[in-house]
Design an enzyme around this catalytic site. Structure first.
Site, PDB file in Angstrom:
ATOM      1  N   GLU A 257      47.141  19.430  19.426  1.00 50.82           N
ATOM      2  CA  GLU A 257      47.758  18.815  20.607  1.00 50.82           C
ATOM      3  C   GLU A 257      47.100  17.480  20.886  1.00 50.82           C
ATOM      4  OE1 GLU A 257      47.543  21.119  24.196  1.00 50.82           O
ATOM      5  OE2 GLU A 257      47.996  22.999  23.176  1.00 50.82           O
TER       6      GLU A 257
ATOM      7  N   GLU B 273      44.007  28.061  23.565  1.00 48.86           N
ATOM      8  CA  GLU B 273      42.752  27.592  24.159  1.00 48.86           C
ATOM      9  C   GLU B 273      41.944  28.729  24.793  1.00 48.86           C
ATOM     10  OE1 GLU B 273      43.626  24.217  26.697  1.00 48.86           O
ATOM     11  OE2 GLU B 273      43.599  22.885  24.957  1.00 48.86           O
TER      12      GLU B 273
HETATM   13  C1  GLA Z   1      46.106  22.207  26.861  1.00 49.40           C
HETATM   14  C2  GLA Z   1      47.044  23.369  26.633  1.00 49.40           C
HETATM   15  C3  GLA Z   1      48.487  23.022  26.756  1.00 49.40           C
HETATM   16  C4  GLA Z   1      48.701  22.054  27.905  1.00 49.40           C
HETATM   17  C5  GLA Z   1      47.843  20.838  27.711  1.00 49.40           C
HETATM   18  C6  GLA Z   1      48.033  19.786  28.785  1.00 49.40           C
HETATM   19  O1  GLA Z   1      45.704  21.579  25.741  1.00 49.40           O
HETATM   20  O2  GLA Z   1      46.828  24.017  25.409  1.00 49.40           O
HETATM   21  O3  GLA Z   1      49.210  24.214  26.967  1.00 49.40           O
HETATM   22  O4  GLA Z   1      48.390  22.686  29.096  1.00 49.40           O
HETATM   23  O5  GLA Z   1      46.508  21.242  27.769  1.00 49.40           O
HETATM   24  O6  GLA Z   1      47.191  18.686  28.570  1.00 49.40           O
END
Ligand code: GLA
Ligand code: ZN
Length: 675
Positions: free
Chosen positions: A311, A151
């Site tokens: 995710e 991210e």
């Molecule tokens: C993001 C991050 C993960 C985690 C999630 C929690 O998407 O990439 O590492 O912290 O949030 O929701």
């Protein structure tokens, strides 16, 4: 290039952090993952500190073990490069890696995603680690993709960034005179004589806080800083990309994006990624249309190919103010919704719930109880079993869109930096105004960028195109001339790519195709509205009312009140073989529904099928056939009559034309028809 997937199954799994657990636990993890039909794990997301204890030492002992272990257990790996959080020793020894805030405060070590993108240290050690990893693991045939950092985002205002910004400006503009022209620096005597007089636009220079809004006095430089920062961070991705590709040219490289994330121009990023992946965390207040819009945006960033849902939480997040559980069936429903909009893999954050720090209450496939008889585990396992049965049936299937909706990051930045005419105007709201009715009519939509070709579409919606970049007007003209339907709105065609007004009347270069010009704009405060009648009913005119003069277009509706009563608010212009519409105000969802359905009818575009409110129908087409996803977002059962024969891929039954399909509350059907 999508995931390297030789198993002809949808990849299903998620972030897995075995380094946080003793090895006895790994064994149990493998058992549970097998039971849940998980076939891929994302490894090594935050291991930089463990892998590199000092400048010259790399230690892969634990990761070797993990790789052996997951490989023996038949799992594919999405291999992260770990550069999303730098080690503490590195911050101590090389403080240039630490970011500086917009108010000039230098950060200390802490958090994550915290490295300055123009730090020489970061730019040296991040790609170096990626290279070490690639060299070490290139022999493994179960690596399905590389996952660079995590991210990417944020911004930095340090001295290295300032220097790099000047370099970026030199490259972009060539001369200081051109910088002065582009920023209109003769306003307030800002003329620059030398490159090093240019400082970053921050709270120490052009920016100020206005009731919580970060505002700027010079939009041009602030806009360029955003472009520069997005490019700087993209460079960091590309540095790692290049070393990974050198070692493993056939393995795709991605990084996980975040949907409508304002700081990074993902449409540009997508061009440098082998496939787009993203993290979807809708809150319970988000509508199904909002989630679908994010998926469509992400699909568009990858050139309308498929994407990967990198995710999602199986159950709950920890970072919303109230972290409501996904109700039974909702995780499954949202997973199929992602698939319906182009996802070729479904992955979770995270496989096993951690015991300490801020994510210990974040949902996981295996929660603190560690049991396989929990609701969440059962739902994950059921979905895994279903996806396994579906095999590769919809993989790489395309969304057959004849309708496009333009979204442009530069325009987002510029429109919302604008001082006036209204703080109530939000670019994303204008996008949603048009997306929501398309979604509720099950009309497939491509979210496109200004560089995309328009000729494959029948209808193109371009809401609030405040910034009309050079050449885009020509694209639109050609599209309409050739028979396309073009719809735009208030606050469009105002400035060029430098945020300089195009003189001669709004909407600048779009005046001729629209057959109008806008003389004034009236910004209405909260609670005050004008009105107009459209095909019978009266609708509100809100936020901004353009006062329009006709120059060839036809007036479709006029304002009901105020001194501009009876002047046009909606106009249509015939241009070549097509039509150009202008909607000079913001209205209600009821209006957008009526308006969009008329536009679509006239253009001969139909939805996938008619469904009750709250039931979504979306298709993906492959060479062999068409997969129809029916998604019931409602909390009650719904029935849908099918218009042709379909095979139910999950129930193994056949429906004939005219048959009623029952969808339980939050239920899903995945149906198949040969082409
Ligand atoms: C993001 C991050 C993960 C985690 C999630 C929690 O998407 O990439 O590492 O912290 O949030 O929701
Ligand atoms: Zn910096």
């Amino acid at each position: 290039m999508a995931y390297r997937n030789n198993i002809k199954k949808i990849l299903y799994g998620g972030d897995y952090n075995p380094e946080q657990w003793p090895e006895e636990v790994w064994q149990e993890d493998m058992r549970m993952m097998k039971k849940a039909h998980i076939n891929i794990v994302t490894l090594n997301v935050f291991s930089w500190a463990a892998l590199q204890p000092d400048e010259d030492t790399y230690d892969f002992t634990k990761l070797d073990k993990i790789m052996e272990y997951v490989g023996e257990n038949g799992l594919k790996v999405c291999m992260a490069t770990s550069t999303g959080a730098h080690p503490a020793w590195m911050a101590k020894r090389h403080p240039d890696i630490l970011r500086t805030e917009i108010d000039g405060r230098k950060r200390k070590f802490g958090g994550r995603h915290n490295s300055c993108p123009n730090s020489p240290t970061y730019r040296k050690y991040a790609p170096k680690l990626a290279g070490e990893l690639a060299r070490r693991y290139k022999g493994y045939d179960n690596i399905a993709a590389w996952h660079v950092s995590n991210e990417f985002g944020g911004e930095c205002y340090c001295e290295n960034c300032e220097k790099a910004f000047r370099g970026w400006l030199k490259e972009t503009y060539g001369t200081i005179e051109e910088v002065n022209r582009s920023y209109n620096t003769s306003f307030w005597g800002h003329t620059f004589y030398d490159w090093d007089e240019i400082v970053l636009p921050s709270f120490l220079s052009e920016h100020f806080d206005c009731n919580g809004r970060n505002m700027t006095m010079f939009q041009g430089i602030s806009l360029d800083y955003r472009r520069f920062m997005s490019d700087s961070i993209l460079d960091c991705f590309r540095l790692e990309y290049d070393v990974l590709k050198k070692e493993m040219p056939d393995t795709p490289v991605t990084t996980n994006l975040m949907g409508f994330y304002k700081e990074l121009d993902y449409q540009k990023w997508g061009k440098y990624m082998d496939f787009v992946s993203w993290d979807s965390y809708p809150s319970p207040e988000n509508t199904p249309a909002e989630t679908a819009l994010n998926h469509d945006l992400m699909r568009g960033c990858g050139g309308q190919d498929s994407f990967v849902l990198m995710e999602q939480t199986p159950s709950v997040t920890n970072w919303h103010p109230f972290n409501r559980l996904k109700r039974p069936g909702v995780m499954r429903l949202l997973s199929y919704q992602a698939a319906a909009h182009g996802a070729d893999a479904i992955q979770f954050f995270q496989i096993r719930r951690t015991v300490g720090a801020c994510e210990k209450f974040h949902g996981a496939v295996i929660d603190h109880a560690g049991r396989d008889d929990t609701r969440v585990f059962r739902e994950v396992a059921q979905l895994g079993e279903e996806l396994e049965r579906l095999g590769d049936i919809f993989l790489e299937g395309r969304t057959p869109a004849e309708t496009a909706l333009l979204f442009d990051w530069d325009n987002w930045w510029a429109a919302e930096y604008s001082a006036g005419p209204s703080v109530r105007m939000k670019y994303l709201d204008a996008i949603k105004d048009y997306y929501a009715p398309l979604h509720s009519q099950n009309i497939p939509v491509d979210i496109i960028s200004v560089t995309d070709d328009l000729s494959r579409y029948k209808v193109v919606f371009v809401p609030l195109l405040y910034m009309t970049k050079s050449g885009y007007d020509e694209k639109i003209r050609e599209f309409v001339e050739n028979g396309g339907t073009f719809v735009t709105t208030y606050f469009s065609g105002i400035v060029d790519e430098h945020d300089l007004v195009l003189p001669g009347g709004y909407p600048g270069r779009l005046k001729d195709v629209l057959g109008i010009w806008v003389e004034e704009q009236d910004a209405l405060p909260e609670g005050e509205q004008n009105a107009f009648v459209y095909r019978g009913p009266e609708y509100p005119a809100d936020i901004l009312c353009d006062i329009i003069r006709l120059q060839g277009a036809k007036c479709v509706s006029a304002y009901q009140r105020d001194f501009y009563q009876r002047t046009p608010v909606i106009t249509v212009n015939s241009y070549g073989k097509g039509k150009a519409w202008y909607v000079g105000t913001r209205s209600s969802q009821e209006f957008y529904r009526a308006f969009v359905s008329e536009i679509m009818q006239e253009a001969g575009v139909t939805g996938v099928m008619e469904t009750p409110e709250g039931v979504e129908a979306a298709v993906r087409e492959t060479k062999k056939g068409r997969v129809l996803f029916l998604l019931n977002h409602n909390t009650k059962e719904e029935g849908i009559v099918l218009e042709k024969e379909y095979r139910d891929l999950l129930e193994e039954s056949v429906y004939h034309e005219g048959d009623l399909v029952i969808l339980p509350a939050k239920g899903v059907r995945v149906l198949w028809a040969e082409i």
